[in-house]
Design an enzyme around this catalytic site. Structure first.
Site, mmCIF file in Angstrom:
data_model
loop_
_atom_site.group_PDB
_atom_site.id
_atom_site.type_symbol
_atom_site.label_atom_id
_atom_site.label_comp_id
_atom_site.label_asym_id
_atom_site.label_seq_id
_atom_site.Cartn_x
_atom_site.Cartn_y
_atom_site.Cartn_z
ATOM 1 N N LYS A 171 -13.540 86.206 -11.174
ATOM 2 C CA LYS A 171 -12.103 86.511 -11.133
ATOM 3 C C LYS A 171 -11.398 85.922 -9.920
ATOM 4 O O LYS A 171 -10.173 85.719 -9.944
ATOM 5 C CB LYS A 171 -11.905 88.025 -11.155
ATOM 6 C CG LYS A 171 -12.217 88.697 -12.479
ATOM 7 C CD LYS A 171 -11.133 88.462 -13.504
ATOM 8 C CE LYS A 171 -11.304 89.358 -14.723
ATOM 9 N NZ LYS A 171 -10.188 89.182 -15.682
ATOM 10 N N SER B 179 -21.166 86.329 -15.115
ATOM 11 C CA SER B 179 -19.800 86.412 -14.600
ATOM 12 C C SER B 179 -19.621 87.264 -13.356
ATOM 13 O O SER B 179 -18.642 87.089 -12.636
ATOM 14 C CB SER B 179 -18.872 86.930 -15.701
ATOM 15 O OG SER B 179 -19.381 88.145 -16.239
#
Length: 332
Positions: A57, A314
């Site tokens: 992110k 991720s």
């Protein structure tokens, strides 16, 4: 939806890479010998777990804040930035804002694990716990934007956010230009959409596979319905994949529909086994959302023999109690 409508192009992804240089890391792409033998393929792991905030992110948040300063000047963000998050995006916004000397407020639902709240607060951001879903947390964001003039940094549904995540796709194509398949967790669509925009522009024949939760998969349900729909948010080992996509979704719904080739939903048990496998055999601590690619390979028997396949790991934002729950589900 055309490229001009969703606003994400290969050029915008290269611009994002310029903006995030020195802030977000270029992460390693490593071959897993154990998984390659298990699936009779070359299985590559993209380690977004090695970002300074522990998750991908940071790329999108840094790109958007830097682009806003570039376009409008620092004074445009004087009231601060605000977002709603399932944890990782909030931490990324807090980190990026702190590096640029900008105030940040992060609105979180009560489903967000305590470890992620602590990590955000440690970066100096104000945290507000609101409601039982990300959609409810967004209500507080809208109030702060309207009443205080704060600037929204959305978690996924913005071309600048998706372009930032798309820098992963550039790195994949540079490090493994002959990839046959990329397997990505699918929630709001910024990660899969951004990676897909880069990969498909460079090597259209590479398959892009999305993986969602077995319940509460907002993007998949929306794609099935042909329009954004609301779904009930459920507790999951892969809590980062929770939340809706927004009924007024303007970017990622169309982007995912354009670039994704196939899709799988995975069970909680499969996610648990994948988390434990990655810890025990690869010595990688990952959150549930980062393990869904491996979960899909194992649970659905995706045919990858002889192929070169990248799994996007991720993030690593997993609480110890969540890891214990995963181990318990595996009988460990």
């Amino acid at each position: 939806m055309t490229q001009s409508e969703h606003g994400v192009s290969l050029a915008s992804i290269y611009q994002a890479r310029r903006r995030i240089a020195g802030q977000a890391a270029r992460t390693p792409l490593v071959c897993s010998r154990a998984l390659s033998e298990r699936f009779d393929a070359e299985i590559l792991l993209k380690l977004e777990t090695q970002q300074p905030t522990g998750a991908f992110k940071l790329r999108g948040a840094t790109n958007m804040i830097a682009a806003l300063i570039e376009r409008h000047g620092r004074d445009a963000l004087e009231a601060g930035v605000v977002t709603a998050s399932t944890g990782n995006h909030g931490r990324a916004v807090a980190f990026a804002a702190s590096r640029l000397g900008i105030a940040a407020t992060i609105c979180l639902s009560r489903l967000v694990p305590a470890n992620k709240v602590v990590a955000i607060e440690a970066l100096g951001a104000e945290v507000r716990r609101v409601g039982e879903s990300q959609d409810e947390a967004f209500g507080e964001v809208e109030r702060l934007v309207h009443e205080r003039g704060m600037t929204l940094i959305p978690p996924f549904d913005d071309p600048l956010i998706a372009a930032g995540q798309g820098t992963i796709g550039l790195e994949l194509m540079e490090d493994a230009p002959d990839l046959d398949r990329v397997i990505v967790g699918l929630s709001g669509g910024g990660l899969l959409g951004g990676i897909g925009a880069a990969v498909k522009a460079i090597r259209p024949e590479t398959r892009l596979t999305g993986v969602s939760l077995s319940h509460g998969a907002a993007m998949w349900e929306s794609l099935q319905a042909g329009r954004p729909v609301a779904v009930e948010e459920v507790e999951s080992l892969a809590d980062s994949l929770g939340g809706g996509i927004g009924l007024d979704n303007r970017c990622t719904f169309g982007l995912v529909r354009e670039v994704m080739d196939d899709h799988y939903q995975v069970s909680e048990v499969a996610i648990a086994h994948a988390m434990v496998d990655l810890l025990e055999h690869e010595k990688l601590l990952v959150e549930g959302a980062a393990a869904v690619g491996l979960a899909a390979l194992a649970e659905h028997g995706i045919e990858v023999r002889g192929q070169r396949v990248a799994l996007i790991l991720s993030g690593n934002g997993v609480a110890l109690e969540t890891l214990d729950r995963a181990r318990s589900m595996c009988g460990r």
